[in-house]
Motif scaffolding. Structure first.
Motif, PDB file in Angstrom:
ATOM      1  N   GLY A  40      65.017 -63.834  14.827  1.00 24.07           N
ATOM      2  CA  GLY A  40      65.419 -64.733  15.889  1.00 24.07           C
ATOM      3  C   GLY A  40      66.560 -65.628  15.478  1.00 24.07           C
ATOM      4  N   HIS A  41      66.469 -66.848  15.916  1.00 28.79           N
ATOM      5  CA  HIS A  41      67.549 -67.810  15.744  1.00 28.79           C
ATOM      6  C   HIS A  41      66.938 -69.163  15.438  1.00 28.79           C
ATOM      7  N   LYS A  45      69.011 -75.980  20.793  1.00 31.73           N
ATOM      8  CA  LYS A  45      69.883 -76.347  21.907  1.00 31.73           C
ATOM      9  C   LYS A  45      69.842 -75.311  23.025  1.00 31.73           C
ATOM     10  N   ALA A  46      69.702 -74.037  22.671  1.00 37.01           N
ATOM     11  CA  ALA A  46      69.633 -72.980  23.688  1.00 37.01           C
ATOM     12  C   ALA A  46      68.384 -73.145  24.540  1.00 37.01           C
ATOM     13  N   ILE A  47      67.288 -73.518  23.907  1.00 33.61           N
ATOM     14  CA  ILE A  47      66.045 -73.738  24.647  1.00 33.61           C
ATOM     15  C   ILE A  47      66.211 -74.927  25.589  1.00 33.61           C
ATOM     16  N   SER A  48      66.745 -76.016  25.067  1.00 29.96           N
ATOM     17  CA  SER A  48      66.948 -77.216  25.883  1.00 29.96           C
ATOM     18  C   SER A  48      67.877 -76.940  27.057  1.00 29.96           C
ATOM     19  N   THR A  78      60.094 -68.121  21.788  1.00 31.43           N
ATOM     20  CA  THR A  78      59.307 -67.176  20.990  1.00 31.43           C
ATOM     21  C   THR A  78      60.106 -66.610  19.819  1.00 31.43           C
ATOM     22  N   THR A  79      61.430 -66.635  19.897  1.00 30.58           N
ATOM     23  CA  THR A  79      62.252 -66.120  18.794  1.00 30.58           C
ATOM     24  C   THR A  79      62.854 -67.238  17.942  1.00 30.58           C
ATOM     25  N   LEU A  80      62.371 -68.438  18.122  1.00 32.07           N
ATOM     26  CA  LEU A  80      62.871 -69.580  17.352  1.00 32.07           C
ATOM     27  C   LEU A  80      62.361 -69.499  15.917  1.00 32.07           C
TER      28      LEU A  80
END
Length: 168
Positions: A40-41, A45-48, A78-80
């Protein structure tokens, strides 16, 4: 020698004949069927952003966008890569580095996402350990120097060189 790899593959074992007992696959090892890979990554910030867009879509009654941003935020969540958890789960490995007096970085971009690991390595190795970072592209030299500087590694304790110099 102890190896910390961010790669899931058996490159160190099969190409360089490194003893697997001397390798820590921090994100898991593809050949270990009992271990779940961390893929994942590390982009909170992408989630927010996705959740913010979902809220905007809810306010504006745009159902397809609500559904889309909801799914995107769930995917990113889930990929965090939960770096602090990974470091904690590998406490024993990091503690084993207390006598290390040389850190060699090869084949890594030294990007922000993995800095917590390098910070942990720095705290784990000897205080005046020598850090050698090898870059591939000429444009990487200054960014590598900056990363080592940001980590607080003294100039006299670091060397930044082209990868080709490894083979001279």
């Amino acid at each position: 020698m102890i190896f910390l790899t961010f790669n899931y593959t058996d490159t160190l074992e099969s190409v360089y004949c490194i003893d697997p007992d001397n390798i820590k696959h921090i994100y898991g090892y593809v050949k270990n069927k009992n271990e779940e890979l961390v893929i994942g990554h590390c982009n909170q910030k992408a989630i927010s952003y996705a959740l913010e867009k979902k809220k905007e879509a809810e306010v504006n009654f745009v159902d397809f966008a609500v559904s889309t941003f909801d799914r995107v935020s769930k995917y990113f969540n889930t990929t965090l890569k939960r770096t602090s958890n990974i470091i904690y789960e590998n406490t024993e490995f990091f503690n084993s580095l207390s006598n290390v007096d040389e850190v060699i970085i090869i084949g890594h971009s030294l990007n922000k996402v993995d800095m917590p690991y390098f910070e942990k390595v720095l705290k784990s190795v000897r205080e005046n350990a020598i850090w050698k970072a090898y870059y591939f592209e000429d444009t990487d030299e200054k960014p590598f120097e900056k990363v080592l500087d940001d980590l607080g590694i003294k100039n006299e304790n670091r060397f930044v060189r082209k990868t080709q110099e490894l083979y001279l």
